[in-house]
Structure formats: C-alpha cells, structure tokens
Motif scaffolding. Structure first.
Motif, PDB file in Angstrom:
ATOM      1  N   ASN A 186      49.134  15.423  33.164  1.00  0.00           N
ATOM      2  CA  ASN A 186      48.881  15.619  31.742  1.00  0.00           C
ATOM      3  C   ASN A 186      50.236  15.701  31.039  1.00  0.00           C
ATOM      4  O   ASN A 186      50.968  16.683  31.197  1.00  0.00           O
ATOM      5  N   LEU A 187      50.578  14.684  30.276  1.00  0.00           N
ATOM      6  CA  LEU A 187      51.900  14.571  29.668  1.00  0.00           C
ATOM      7  C   LEU A 187      51.983  15.220  28.293  1.00  0.00           C
ATOM      8  O   LEU A 187      52.995  15.062  27.597  1.00  0.00           O
ATOM      9  N   LYS A 188      50.977  15.948  27.893  1.00  0.00           N
ATOM     10  CA  LYS A 188      50.936  16.591  26.571  1.00  0.00           C
ATOM     11  C   LYS A 188      52.222  17.319  26.228  1.00  0.00           C
ATOM     12  O   LYS A 188      52.719  17.248  25.097  1.00  0.00           O
ATOM     13  N   VAL A 189      52.788  18.037  27.188  1.00  0.00           N
ATOM     14  CA  VAL A 189      53.906  18.950  26.899  1.00  0.00           C
ATOM     15  C   VAL A 189      55.259  18.252  26.880  1.00  0.00           C
ATOM     16  O   VAL A 189      56.278  18.891  26.612  1.00  0.00           O
ATOM     17  N   THR A 190      55.310  16.961  27.169  1.00  0.00           N
ATOM     18  CA  THR A 190      56.585  16.238  27.171  1.00  0.00           C
ATOM     19  C   THR A 190      57.035  15.961  25.734  1.00  0.00           C
ATOM     20  O   THR A 190      56.310  15.308  24.984  1.00  0.00           O
ATOM     21  N   PRO A 191      58.224  16.412  25.333  1.00  0.00           N
ATOM     22  CA  PRO A 191      58.675  16.208  23.947  1.00  0.00           C
ATOM     23  C   PRO A 191      59.305  14.837  23.725  1.00  0.00           C
ATOM     24  O   PRO A 191      60.409  14.707  23.193  1.00  0.00           O
ATOM     25  N   ARG A 192      58.589  13.799  24.143  1.00  0.00           N
ATOM     26  CA  ARG A 192      59.051  12.417  23.986  1.00  0.00           C
ATOM     27  C   ARG A 192      57.835  11.554  23.666  1.00  0.00           C
ATOM     28  O   ARG A 192      56.703  11.921  24.006  1.00  0.00           O
ATOM     29  N   PRO A 193      58.002  10.396  23.036  1.00  0.00           N
ATOM     30  CA  PRO A 193      56.854   9.533  22.725  1.00  0.00           C
ATOM     31  C   PRO A 193      56.112   9.102  23.993  1.00  0.00           C
ATOM     32  O   PRO A 193      56.735   8.790  25.010  1.00  0.00           O
ATOM     33  N   TYR A 194      54.800   9.071  23.902  1.00  0.00           N
ATOM     34  CA  TYR A 194      53.992   8.767  25.076  1.00  0.00           C
ATOM     35  C   TYR A 194      54.299   7.376  25.620  1.00  0.00           C
ATOM     36  O   TYR A 194      54.400   7.182  26.840  1.00  0.00           O
ATOM     37  N   ALA A 195      54.436   6.399  24.744  1.00  0.00           N
ATOM     38  CA  ALA A 195      54.701   5.031  25.201  1.00  0.00           C
ATOM     39  C   ALA A 195      55.995   4.966  26.002  1.00  0.00           C
ATOM     40  O   ALA A 195      56.070   4.263  27.018  1.00  0.00           O
ATOM     41  N   GLU A 196      56.999   5.698  25.569  1.00  0.00           N
ATOM     42  CA  GLU A 196      58.284   5.716  26.274  1.00  0.00           C
ATOM     43  C   GLU A 196      58.136   6.338  27.664  1.00  0.00           C
ATOM     44  O   GLU A 196      58.656   5.816  28.650  1.00  0.00           O
ATOM     45  N   VAL A 197      57.405   7.443  27.729  1.00  0.00           N
ATOM     46  CA  VAL A 197      57.199   8.129  29.005  1.00  0.00           C
ATOM     47  C   VAL A 197      56.385   7.259  29.959  1.00  0.00           C
ATOM     48  O   VAL A 197      56.679   7.159  31.158  1.00  0.00           O
ATOM     49  N   LEU A 198      55.354   6.608  29.437  1.00  0.00           N
ATOM     50  CA  LEU A 198      54.511   5.759  30.266  1.00  0.00           C
ATOM     51  C   LEU A 198      55.311   4.601  30.853  1.00  0.00           C
ATOM     52  O   LEU A 198      55.158   4.253  32.034  1.00  0.00           O
ATOM     53  N   GLU A 199      56.174   4.011  30.057  1.00  0.00           N
ATOM     54  CA  GLU A 199      56.992   2.899  30.560  1.00  0.00           C
ATOM     55  C   GLU A 199      57.969   3.378  31.632  1.00  0.00           C
ATOM     56  O   GLU A 199      58.222   2.657  32.611  1.00  0.00           O
TER      57      GLU A 199
END
Length: 335
Positions: free
Chosen positions: A309-322
């Motif tokens: 669950n990436l909710k708490v990551t303070p970065r854009p979701y698309a960036e994290v997913l890539e």
C-alpha cells in the motif's frame, strides 16, 4: 469437530488441485515463487484521509502491463477520523467489477472483506457472480475487521467477531459450493436443502484467504482457509514467519500440500534505492533496490506474495510505480 468444520477441512485439502485451474489464483500464488500486488487505491496521499480517485484506471492498466500480480481492495464501510484512512472509498466488490472491465488478466482481490459484518448468503451470490464475470480472476481475502467503532453501527458485538467470522464462513462455503445445501446457523438462517444458490464458483471454489488472524488460531486458518496474508515481518523474522505456516500445513495435510503465504502493509518507498528496512506505523519504509533484496529473502524463506500500500509515500504514484517496474517487478513478475 462439527460438520461445518469437517466440510471446510476436507474441501481445503483439495484446494491445490482445484486452484490449478483458477486464473486469479495461479497468477498470484506459485510455490517457490513470489509475486507483488498493490493495495488500492493506486494513489499516494500521505497527508489526507481520502484519495482523489483520479487516474486510477490508467494506473491499474499500467500496473498490469508492468507485471503486478494483483490489485487488492479494502472493505471500509465508514470513515472514522481516529483511523484517518478510507481506502478506495467505493465498495470493494463494486469497484473491483469496475476495474475488471478496464483490465485483462490481473488478479482482483479483497484485503479483506470484513466477514462478521457481511450477510454470507448474499456475499456468496456476489462473489460467485464476480468470479464468473471476471473469468476467474477473483481471490477473496477475508478478515474480522479492526475498527471497533463500526460494529455498533451494524448492531454487532465487537468482542463476538471471531465466533461470527467462523459461523459466516461456514455458511458462505456451504451455500457457495454445495448443491441444495443444508445448514442451521444462529445468525444467518437455515436451509433444509430445498433451495440452491446459483451460480456456483466457475472453478469449484473461489479462493478464500485470511487477511490477518481474523480472531482465529493460526491452526484453524491453515486447516480451513486457502492461504494467509499476514502483517509485514522484520527481515530477521522472515524464516520463522514462513516456517510456522509451513509446519501447520504439513501437520494438517501432510507433505505435498501447498497453501500460500503472503504479507502486506504500507510501504513508503524511499528515494534512496539502497535505503534499508525501517518500521513505520502499519508497514515499513525502504528503497527500491533494498526492497528487491528483501523480497528475494522473503521468497527464499517461503513467502509467495507481498501486497504493498503506497499511500504513505510522499511522491507521485506514477513515479513510484515506474520505479517498482524498473527495479523490483522484473524479478517478481506476475505475468
């Protein structure tokens, strides 16, 4: 041992054979392998209790293309400010149906349906229908729920949720899988076998795993359910985490029976790829390369799936997913 337990135990022993034909199960759970799933919503929102729910179809499709094995929806009927998180907002089964229309092969799961608060007869109808309509892509995670504030709204005793979980599970499995079932339940009615429920699951049974302990013993879960998705262990606890589960499966069914084990929770993906495991509330923080190493260690210990669950990551979701798609997913592809 009562008849409902006998039914669950006998059916569970044959689950590995049945689920060899179930596309959703095969994509996520493979013996001696590990896959990666994502907990919905596909959005980072560390400073808000609710997501915007924008761009989720595009993110789901991208996750599928990158090799994410499963998307997991949580069951949160009400917003409780004390918890500060409402998940994907929409009802999990309705939202998964929406995602099914926009994807092709990714497994769609619940993590998990709060079973003591669900009427199991209607739930069986819903889950069997959804498993058919998604061409066998549904895996059902079930839990007892941990939000005590919701139980009085439903008129249910929070302290009785463990007993109610077992009762609802027995009724669900009975009407879902047996033709013209017979049962008597203190809370969920009775049937003398003159009615049948259709449709039945397309592959004999829709896989049902425990999400957390659900107020049950681990032995009961091993004997009666089709797998376990637990909480994220520390790296040094991985082998013990997996061995306890494997020992219980072997004790219940003997050698050769495979029942998957996974873990899930919040992940704050650190921008430094080598950033080592650090415990945070509800999960862990880690860099992408360190995460890849951690998951290899988990796979070698006997863990089959991780739900992030990436909710708490303070970065854009698309960036994290890539980043996950570049560094982590090639090693643990759900293709």
């Amino acid at each position: 041992m009562d008849m409902s337990t006998v039914f669950a135990h006998e059916s569970s022993a044959t689950s590995a054979v049945r689920f060899g034909l179930h596309p959703g199960y095969k994509r996520v759970f493979r013996q001696h392998e590990l896959t990666v799933g994502l907990i919905l919503p596909l959005e980072t929102y560390p400073d808000s209790p609710q997501p915007t729910m924008r761009d989720h179809i595009a993110m789901a499709q991208r996750a599928e293309d990158l090799g994410v094995a499963a998307l997991w929806a949580r069951d949160i009927p009400f917003y409780d400010p004390a918890y500060g998180d409402v998940g994907q907002i929409f009802d999990p089964l309705i939202y998964l149906t929406h995602l099914a229309a926009a994807t092709r092969r990714i497994t769609l799961g619940t993590a998990g349906i709060v079973l003591p608060m669900r009427e199991p007869l209607l739930l069986a109808k819903q889950l069997n229908s959804l498993d058919h309509l998604t061409d066998g892509r549904l895996v059902v995670g079930m839990s007892s729920g941990d939000r005590a504030s919701e139980y009085p709204v439903f008129g249910i005793d929070f302290e009785a949720r463990g007993d109610r979980f077992r009762e609802a599970f027995s009724v669900y499995r009975n009407v879902s899988e047996r033709a013209f079932p017979r049962f008597t339940s203190p809370h969920f009615g009775q049937s003398t076998g003159f009615l049948d429920m259709l449709p039945k699951p397309p592959h004999g049974r829709t896989p049902a795993i425990a999400v957390g302990r659900s107020q049950q013993t681990l032995s009961w879960i091993a004997e009666n359910m089709d797998g376990l998705l637990g909480f994220v262990p520390d790296p040094e606890e991985l082998r013990g985490f997996a061995k306890e589960w494997q020992d219980l499966i072997q004790h219940a069914f003997g050698g050769g029976t495979f029942k998957p084990l996974g873990f899930g929770g919040f992940l704050s993906l650190h921008p430094t790829p080598t950033y080592r495991f650090k415990r945070i509330k509800g999960g862990f923080a880690m860099g992408s390369r360190a995460l890849r190493d951690f998951l290899e260690q988990a796979r070698d210990a006997g863990v089959n799936h991780v739900a992030l669950n990436l909710k708490v990551t303070p970065r854009p979701y698309a960036e994290v997913l890539e980043e996950l798609g570049t560094i982590v997913l090639p090693t643990f592809s759900g293709q």
